[in-house]
Design a protein around this motif. Structure first.
Motif, PDB file in Angstrom:
ATOM      1  N   THR A  72       0.828  -1.216   0.000  1.00  0.00           N
ATOM      2  CA  THR A  72       0.000   0.000   0.000  1.00  0.00           C
ATOM      3  C   THR A  72       0.858   1.260   0.000  1.00  0.00           C
ATOM      4  O   THR A  72       0.411   2.314  -0.436  1.00  0.00           O
ATOM      5  N   HIS A  73       2.073   1.154   0.523  1.00  0.00           N
ATOM      6  CA  HIS A  73       3.074   2.218   0.421  1.00  0.00           C
ATOM      7  C   HIS A  73       4.404   1.676   0.914  1.00  0.00           C
ATOM      8  O   HIS A  73       4.486   0.504   1.290  1.00  0.00           O
ATOM      9  N   SER A  74       5.421   2.530   0.924  1.00  0.00           N
ATOM     10  CA  SER A  74       6.792   2.025   1.087  1.00  0.00           C
ATOM     11  C   SER A  74       7.318   2.008   2.523  1.00  0.00           C
ATOM     12  O   SER A  74       8.463   1.639   2.741  1.00  0.00           O
ATOM     13  N   HIS A  75       6.519   2.394   3.504  1.00  0.00           N
ATOM     14  CA  HIS A  75       7.048   2.497   4.868  1.00  0.00           C
ATOM     15  C   HIS A  75       7.468   1.128   5.412  1.00  0.00           C
ATOM     16  O   HIS A  75       6.897   0.099   5.036  1.00  0.00           O
ATOM     17  N   PRO A  76       8.470   1.143   6.343  1.00  0.00           N
ATOM     18  CA  PRO A  76       9.083  -0.112   6.804  1.00  0.00           C
ATOM     19  C   PRO A  76       8.105  -1.177   7.286  1.00  0.00           C
ATOM     20  O   PRO A  76       8.291  -2.364   7.010  1.00  0.00           O
ATOM     21  N   ASP A  77       7.055  -0.782   8.014  1.00  0.00           N
ATOM     22  CA  ASP A  77       6.147  -1.799   8.565  1.00  0.00           C
ATOM     23  C   ASP A  77       5.243  -2.426   7.497  1.00  0.00           C
ATOM     24  O   ASP A  77       4.496  -3.359   7.793  1.00  0.00           O
ATOM     25  N   HIS A  78       5.318  -1.928   6.288  1.00  0.00           N
ATOM     26  CA  HIS A  78       4.517  -2.493   5.194  1.00  0.00           C
ATOM     27  C   HIS A  78       5.363  -3.306   4.218  1.00  0.00           C
ATOM     28  O   HIS A  78       4.895  -4.274   3.635  1.00  0.00           O
ATOM     29  N   ILE A  79       6.631  -2.883   4.053  1.00  0.00           N
ATOM     30  CA  ILE A  79       7.476  -3.561   3.050  1.00  0.00           C
ATOM     31  C   ILE A  79       8.591  -4.403   3.678  1.00  0.00           C
ATOM     32  O   ILE A  79       9.369  -5.025   2.964  1.00  0.00           O
ATOM     33  N   GLY A 153      -1.326  11.489   1.068  1.00  0.00           N
ATOM     34  CA  GLY A 153      -1.422  12.302   2.281  1.00  0.00           C
ATOM     35  C   GLY A 153      -0.468  11.750   3.317  1.00  0.00           C
ATOM     36  O   GLY A 153       0.501  12.390   3.703  1.00  0.00           O
ATOM     37  N   HIS A 154      -0.725  10.507   3.731  1.00  0.00           N
ATOM     38  CA  HIS A 154       0.209   9.823   4.633  1.00  0.00           C
ATOM     39  C   HIS A 154       1.560   9.684   3.917  1.00  0.00           C
ATOM     40  O   HIS A 154       2.618   9.901   4.501  1.00  0.00           O
ATOM     41  N   SER A 155       1.506   9.311   2.633  1.00  0.00           N
ATOM     42  CA  SER A 155       2.680   9.353   1.761  1.00  0.00           C
ATOM     43  C   SER A 155       2.156   9.631   0.349  1.00  0.00           C
ATOM     44  O   SER A 155       0.959   9.488   0.092  1.00  0.00           O
ATOM     45  N   ALA A 172      -5.142   0.916   4.643  1.00  0.00           N
ATOM     46  CA  ALA A 172      -3.712   1.036   5.001  1.00  0.00           C
ATOM     47  C   ALA A 172      -3.529   2.094   6.092  1.00  0.00           C
ATOM     48  O   ALA A 172      -4.184   2.021   7.130  1.00  0.00           O
ATOM     49  N   ASP A 173      -2.691   3.114   5.839  1.00  0.00           N
ATOM     50  CA  ASP A 173      -2.434   4.137   6.865  1.00  0.00           C
ATOM     51  C   ASP A 173      -3.172   5.449   6.570  1.00  0.00           C
ATOM     52  O   ASP A 173      -2.806   6.499   7.097  1.00  0.00           O
ATOM     53  N   ALA A 174      -4.190   5.384   5.718  1.00  0.00           N
ATOM     54  CA  ALA A 174      -4.844   6.631   5.286  1.00  0.00           C
ATOM     55  C   ALA A 174      -5.654   7.304   6.394  1.00  0.00           C
ATOM     56  O   ALA A 174      -5.781   8.526   6.410  1.00  0.00           O
TER      57      ALA A 174
HETATM   58 ZN    ZN Z   1       2.974   4.354   6.737  1.00  0.00          ZN
END
Ligand code: ZN
Length: 293
Positions: A72-79, A153-155, A172-174
């Motif tokens: 859903t995006h590139s942040h560490p807890d997702h990838i 927004g979040h990313s 996701a983190d939206a």
């Molecule tokens: Zn995030």
């Protein structure tokens, strides 16, 4: 945990370091859409592949059943575990183009967005095989398709996913959770994205990365709470900025946290950067402006 006929949720615990070096417990949700094949939505932090594989084993599925991993995006807890999941399953990795460079080059991400303990959270770079854009349909199999919603927004390249057949929205983190660490890159975009999600008429299930599954009317209440929380944060940031003489972003960050009743352990560069983003959105723009645009 099975949520619907096809959706399973995995709550993945991890820890980040606060500025004093203390471990702060966090968690993130990854989701499995299980049909004949499996689509994984986000991989969790480095090492989460073990939790995912254990779950597959328990439910009688094989790792090779995972044919898609949507980030859903590139942040560490997702990838964080994406590289391992791809190696084990041979799956195709999908993400929005605006997140691609930080997924494919995690050292670049570590340099440009230095999350404390980055390298313990991320198990390496992974190639994005397919970029997805707003409005695109990812057909999983007969009767199962995801609509991609670009919700920045979040990313910049954050996406949400809509599984129409089950009325399930993966956000996701939206949508921020009141009282949780405020992380956003562009607050106006965040508002717009949440309002867009909340305008979907038939959400039966809201599946966020940082909240338990929410059903029916509760899903809409959570999105409304998220909007109100952002509005409150934005108001506090502007108020503190008007009174502050400090040139460093951390001191006003501490002040905003006090105003919001949040713990000082949240005074880190990521939260300070979010508050800076609020300032960038315009000292002169009132909270109401932000809500209306
Ligand atoms: Zn995030």
């Amino acid at each position: 945990m099975q949520i619907t006929d096809h959706i399973h949720a995995l709550k993945i615990p991890f820890a980040i370091n606060d500025p004093a070096g203390r471990k702060v417990p966090r968690f993130v949700y990854s989701y499995l859409i299980c049909g004949k094949k499996i689509c994984l939505i986000d991989s969790g932090v480095a090492g989460s592949e073990k939790i995912i594989l254990n779950y597959l084993e328990k439910t009688g599925r094989s790792p090779q059943d995972i044919t898609r991993l949507i980030l859903t995006h590139s942040h560490p807890d997702h990838i964080g575990a994406a590289r391992a999941v791809k190696r084990i399953s041979g799956c195709t990795v999908l993400a929005h183009a605006a997140e691609k460079s930080w997924i494919e080059d995690v050292e670049l991400q570590a340099k440009e967005r230095p999350v404390p303990g980055f390298h313990s959270l991320v198990g390496g770079s992974v190639r994005v095989d397919r970029t997805v854009r707003d409005g695109e349909i990812v057909a999983l199999e007969e009767g199962l398709a995801l609509l991609v919603l670009h919700t920045p927004g979040h990313s910049a390249g954050s996406i949400s996913l809509w599984l129409a057949g089950e009325g399930a929205l993966f956000s996701a983190d939206a949508v921020p959770i009141p009282g949780d660490m405020p992380i956003y890159q562009d607050i106006s975009e965040s508002f717009r994205s949440i309002k867009r999600l909340a305008s979907f008429p038939e959400i039966k299930l809201l599946l966020s990365a940082w909240d338990e599954p929410r059903f029916g009317g509760e899903a809409y209440r959570i999105m409304d709470d998220g909007l109100r929380y952002l509005e409150r944060i934005h108001g506090c940031v502007l108020k503190v900025a008007r009174a502050s003489q400090s040139s460093s972003p951390i001191e006003p960050c501490r002040q905003v946290l006090i105003e919001l009743g949040l713990p000082q352990t949240m005074a880190n560069p990521l939260v300070a950067a979010s508050f800076q983003a609020s300032l960038k959105a315009g000292m002169e723009r009132s909270r109401q402006d932000l809500l209306e645009n």
